[in-house]
Design a protein around this motif. Structure first.
Motif, mmCIF file in Angstrom:
data_model
loop_
_atom_site.group_PDB
_atom_site.id
_atom_site.type_symbol
_atom_site.label_atom_id
_atom_site.label_comp_id
_atom_site.label_asym_id
_atom_site.label_seq_id
_atom_site.Cartn_x
_atom_site.Cartn_y
_atom_site.Cartn_z
ATOM 1 N N GLU A 87 -56.916 16.429 64.243
ATOM 2 C CA GLU A 87 -57.179 17.731 63.861
ATOM 3 C C GLU A 87 -58.460 18.258 64.341
ATOM 4 O OE1 GLU A 87 -56.718 19.404 61.054
ATOM 5 O OE2 GLU A 87 -56.150 18.320 59.409
ATOM 6 N N ALA A 88 -58.641 19.493 63.885
ATOM 7 C CA ALA A 88 -59.408 20.930 63.662
ATOM 8 C C ALA A 88 -59.477 21.133 65.628
ATOM 9 C CB ALA A 88 -60.411 20.067 63.397
ATOM 10 N N MET A 89 -58.211 20.729 65.907
ATOM 11 C CA MET A 89 -57.802 21.086 67.444
ATOM 12 C C MET A 89 -57.470 22.509 67.128
ATOM 13 S SD MET A 89 -58.834 18.364 68.750
ATOM 14 C CE MET A 89 -57.947 18.241 70.465
ATOM 15 N N ASP A 90 -57.004 23.193 68.548
ATOM 16 C CA ASP A 90 -56.556 24.642 68.768
ATOM 17 C C ASP A 90 -55.834 24.998 67.816
ATOM 18 O OD1 ASP A 90 -55.815 22.697 71.128
ATOM 19 O OD2 ASP A 90 -54.079 24.594 71.402
ATOM 20 N N THR A 91 -54.651 23.854 67.149
ATOM 21 C CA THR A 91 -53.541 24.300 66.683
ATOM 22 C C THR A 91 -54.493 24.721 65.257
ATOM 23 O OG1 THR A 91 -52.406 22.726 67.674
ATOM 24 C CG2 THR A 91 -51.460 23.567 65.475
ATOM 25 N N ALA A 92 -55.188 24.248 65.306
ATOM 26 C CA ALA A 92 -55.865 24.746 63.807
ATOM 27 C C ALA A 92 -56.390 25.757 64.165
ATOM 28 C CB ALA A 92 -57.103 23.316 63.425
ATOM 29 N N GLN A 93 -56.855 26.368 65.013
ATOM 30 C CA GLN A 93 -56.796 27.766 65.232
ATOM 31 C C GLN A 93 -58.464 27.393 65.639
ATOM 32 O OE1 GLN A 93 -53.912 30.093 62.134
ATOM 33 N NE2 GLN A 93 -55.289 31.346 63.075
ATOM 34 N N GLY A 102 -65.467 26.364 58.120
ATOM 35 C CA GLY A 102 -64.757 25.964 58.509
ATOM 36 C C GLY A 102 -63.844 24.837 58.715
ATOM 37 N N ALA A 103 -64.004 24.508 60.108
ATOM 38 C CA ALA A 103 -63.285 23.223 60.550
ATOM 39 C C ALA A 103 -63.696 22.147 59.800
ATOM 40 C CB ALA A 103 -64.321 23.132 61.736
ATOM 41 N N ALA A 104 -65.537 21.524 59.552
ATOM 42 C CA ALA A 104 -65.890 21.316 59.293
ATOM 43 C C ALA A 104 -65.600 20.493 57.634
ATOM 44 C CB ALA A 104 -67.731 20.680 59.593
ATOM 45 N N GLU A 105 -65.160 21.544 57.481
ATOM 46 C CA GLU A 105 -64.859 21.276 55.838
ATOM 47 C C GLU A 105 -62.841 20.539 55.752
ATOM 48 O OE1 GLU A 105 -64.664 21.631 51.674
ATOM 49 O OE2 GLU A 105 -66.386 21.498 53.319
ATOM 50 N N LEU A 106 -62.502 21.277 57.257
ATOM 51 C CA LEU A 106 -61.148 20.378 57.529
ATOM 52 C C LEU A 106 -61.099 18.711 58.491
ATOM 53 C CD1 LEU A 106 -58.315 21.015 58.072
ATOM 54 C CD2 LEU A 106 -59.203 21.886 59.939
ATOM 55 N N ILE A 121 -56.232 9.098 62.772
ATOM 56 C CA ILE A 121 -56.835 10.371 62.804
ATOM 57 C C ILE A 121 -57.682 10.401 63.711
ATOM 58 C CG2 ILE A 121 -58.618 10.785 60.699
ATOM 59 C CD1 ILE A 121 -57.901 13.681 60.247
ATOM 60 N N ALA A 122 -58.153 11.806 64.110
ATOM 61 C CA ALA A 122 -58.640 11.828 65.694
ATOM 62 C C ALA A 122 -58.893 13.927 65.058
ATOM 63 C CB ALA A 122 -58.360 12.122 67.002
ATOM 64 N N CYS A 123 -60.407 14.003 65.162
ATOM 65 C CA CYS A 123 -60.405 15.326 65.251
ATOM 66 C C CYS A 123 -61.600 16.146 66.155
ATOM 67 C CB CYS A 123 -61.312 15.089 64.089
ATOM 68 S SG CYS A 123 -60.982 15.101 62.119
ATOM 69 N N GLY A 124 -61.357 16.676 65.972
ATOM 70 C CA GLY A 124 -62.314 17.503 67.107
ATOM 71 C C GLY A 124 -63.073 18.148 67.316
ATOM 72 N N ALA A 125 -64.427 17.202 68.355
ATOM 73 C CA ALA A 125 -66.228 17.724 68.250
ATOM 74 C C ALA A 125 -65.793 18.890 69.594
ATOM 75 C CB ALA A 125 -67.085 17.433 68.606
ATOM 76 N N GLY A 126 -66.853 20.099 69.009
ATOM 77 C CA GLY A 126 -66.839 21.383 70.428
ATOM 78 C C GLY A 126 -67.874 21.843 69.972
ATOM 79 N N THR A 127 -68.678 23.124 70.183
ATOM 80 C CA THR A 127 -69.393 23.969 70.208
ATOM 81 C C THR A 127 -69.465 24.854 69.896
ATOM 82 O OG1 THR A 127 -69.208 24.466 72.196
ATOM 83 C CG2 THR A 127 -70.203 22.574 72.225
ATOM 84 N N ASP A 152 -69.255 10.940 61.388
ATOM 85 C CA ASP A 152 -69.543 9.790 60.253
ATOM 86 C C ASP A 152 -68.375 10.040 58.789
ATOM 87 O OD1 ASP A 152 -72.212 9.907 60.791
ATOM 88 O OD2 ASP A 152 -72.953 11.263 60.405
ATOM 89 N N SER A 153 -67.701 11.206 58.971
ATOM 90 C CA SER A 153 -65.839 11.088 58.353
ATOM 91 C C SER A 153 -65.513 9.632 58.664
ATOM 92 C CB SER A 153 -65.891 12.588 59.422
ATOM 93 O OG SER A 153 -64.779 12.576 59.919
ATOM 94 N N GLY A 154 -65.696 9.543 59.570
ATOM 95 C CA GLY A 154 -64.703 7.966 60.387
ATOM 96 C C GLY A 154 -63.533 8.540 61.077
ATOM 97 N N ALA A 155 -63.455 9.057 61.492
ATOM 98 C CA ALA A 155 -62.452 9.687 62.570
ATOM 99 C C ALA A 155 -62.634 9.320 63.692
ATOM 100 C CB ALA A 155 -61.801 10.712 62.262
ATOM 101 N N GLN A 156 -61.684 9.408 65.197
ATOM 102 C CA GLN A 156 -61.647 9.286 66.268
ATOM 103 C C GLN A 156 -62.658 10.179 66.574
ATOM 104 O OE1 GLN A 156 -58.485 7.633 68.651
ATOM 105 N NE2 GLN A 156 -59.851 6.930 70.472
ATOM 106 N N PRO A 157 -63.348 10.559 67.357
ATOM 107 C CA PRO A 157 -63.705 11.992 68.315
ATOM 108 C C PRO A 157 -62.916 12.261 69.285
ATOM 109 C CG PRO A 157 -65.646 10.099 67.583
ATOM 110 C CD PRO A 157 -64.502 9.161 67.340
ATOM 111 N N VAL A 158 -62.557 13.906 69.509
ATOM 112 C CA VAL A 158 -62.154 14.200 70.342
ATOM 113 C C VAL A 158 -63.248 15.636 70.926
ATOM 114 C CG1 VAL A 158 -59.858 16.079 71.928
ATOM 115 C CG2 VAL A 158 -60.082 14.156 69.453
ATOM 116 N N LEU A 159 -63.728 15.024 72.246
ATOM 117 C CA LEU A 159 -64.393 15.926 72.872
ATOM 118 C C LEU A 159 -63.921 17.128 73.039
ATOM 119 C CD1 LEU A 159 -67.680 13.886 74.653
ATOM 120 C CD2 LEU A 159 -67.571 15.014 72.008
ATOM 121 N N MET A 160 -63.869 18.322 72.946
ATOM 122 C CA MET A 160 -62.728 19.374 72.753
ATOM 123 C C MET A 160 -63.667 19.953 74.437
ATOM 124 S SD MET A 160 -62.164 21.030 69.395
ATOM 125 C CE MET A 160 -60.544 21.759 69.928
#
Length: 393
Positions: A87-93, A102-106, A121-127, A152-160
């Motif tokens: 989730e919230a990777m580059d495919t999600a724009q 918007g990504a945080a809400e997603l 689920i794994a979610c992107g964390a970036g800057t 905090d969301s319970g997802a696995q982090p992806v350090l983008m």
């Protein structure tokens, strides 16, 4: 246009020369096998797109307006076939229409949906909350904010990979310090993300060097210095040989998640020395077929796996052709044609980022693969799109 009884449809598709040619769409979909069994031999994530709200009064440089019902429904579709959602990777724009709020809400919404559905689920964390030049402390703080939200969301982090870090870093040591700081804080193993400049030119020279061998050495040093903190690495360099060499150097139990949308069947199948797991944008449109192929691989039938997945490569190579970062346009087109959403609208107006011949070829390749659950619906929608560009039957 109503179809005449007893006649198969024929539509005219434009090619790159501007010539219109007749194409006869298939009339039957390829029905995937049962989707209940979990995938066992590989961990597979589909990087999922977001569905825009076509009725929102938005602008290309304004916040993305998201159709949350359709966006979450598409994630349930992927989970129903046993795939994980990246989730919230580059495919999600991310950085191309979807900003950090918007990504945080997603992330929050999708992580909650994953808990309800029992999906991975794994979610992107970036800057990407940084909108201008930033110092290294500011880059670290931005990463920390996003990492905390994902955890905090319970997802696995992806350090983008971070555009801000690429701009601020003076060399490999800065990457070692920033990533080391983040990995020491992470409460669970993360996925490190190496996105090549073909996906984002601002990431040229990531890990402190444009020499990929030197960059690889820094990447591996970060991993080796933080045992137990890295679940795996997502590699999106579109270089299969380099990925294979890298995965053979990864310390156990660190996994390699291929992000190579050109060579994924062979990389997932692997060789006598190992294989890649998957975190792929192309598995957004290929979801059911990809899951079926991996279930075949789960039985040890590598040839059967390749027989299912190899024919999808021409479509993937087409969607990801240069400029590669606009592959999302084709992905959303196919989601619309497949009936997963009611419109072909994207955040930032990116539905216009690919030419009509490109979109027509994407439709043809996907149709030949039987990707559309309702071929007549896909044919009707493609006909309407062609008509908007002045193509009539």
């Amino acid at each position: 246009m109503p179809r005449r009884k007893g006649r198969e449809p024929v539509i005219r598709l434009p090619d790159v020369s501007g010539t219109l040619r007749a194409y006869r769409p298939r009339t039957d979909p390829v029905v995937p096998g049962p989707s209940g069994a979990p995938l066992t031999s590989r961990t597979v994530f589909s990087a999922a797109h977001v569905v825009s709200d076509p009725f929102a009064d938005s602008t290309p440089d304004g916040p993305a307006a998201v159709d949350w019902d359709a966006t979450l429904a598409f994630r349930r579709h992927l989970w129903s076939h046993g795939l994980g959602v990246a989730e919230a990777m580059d495919t999600a724009q991310r950085g191309m229409g979807l900003d950090w709020p918007g990504a945080a809400e997603l992330i929050r919404r999708s992580a909650a949906e994953a808990r309800a559905a029992g999906g991975a689920i794994a979610c992107g964390a970036g800057t990407d909350q940084l909108t201008g030049p930033a110092t290294l402390p500011e880059v670290r703080a931005a990463y920390e904010e996003q990492l905390a939200l994902v955890e905090d969301s319970g997802a696995q982090p992806v350090l983008m990979a971070s555009r801000a870090l690429a701009a601020a870093a003076r060399g490999p040591q800065d990457y070692l310090e920033v990533y080391g700081h983040l990995l020491r804080q992470a409460s669970r193993p993360v996925i490190l993300h190496w996105l090549g400049p073909m996906f984002d030119p601002a990431l040229t020279g990531y890990w402190g060097s444009e020499d990929l061998d030197a960059a690889t050495a820094t990447f591996l040093e970060i991993i080796s210095e933080h045992p137990g903190k890295v679940d795996g690495v997502k590699v999106s360099l579109l270089d299969a040989e380099r990925e294979v060499r890298l995965r053979r150097r990864l310390p156990p139990p660190v996994r390699c998640y291929t992000g190579d949308d050109f060579h994924y069947p062979g990389l997932i199948a692997g060789d006598e020395h190992g294989f890649s797991h998957a975190l792929l944008g192309i598995f957004d449109p290929l979801g059911p077929l990809a899951a079926e192929a991996v279930r075949v691989l789960d039985t040890g039938d590598t040839a059967g796996f390749r027989a299912l997945l190899d024919p999808t490569v021409p479509l993937s190579r087409h969607l990801f052709e240069p400029p590669t970062r606009y592959y999302k346009t084709g992905v959303v087109l196919l989601a619309w044609l497949a009936g997963h959403q009611d419109h072909f609208t994207m955040a930032g107006g990116l539905q216009s980022a690919r030419s009509l011949p490109h979109l027509a070829r994407a439709y043809e390749l996907a149709d030949r693969l039987g990707l559309f659950p309702d071929p007549a619906l896909a044919e009707s929608r493609m006909t309407h799109l062609l008509a908007l560009y002045g193509v009539t039957r």
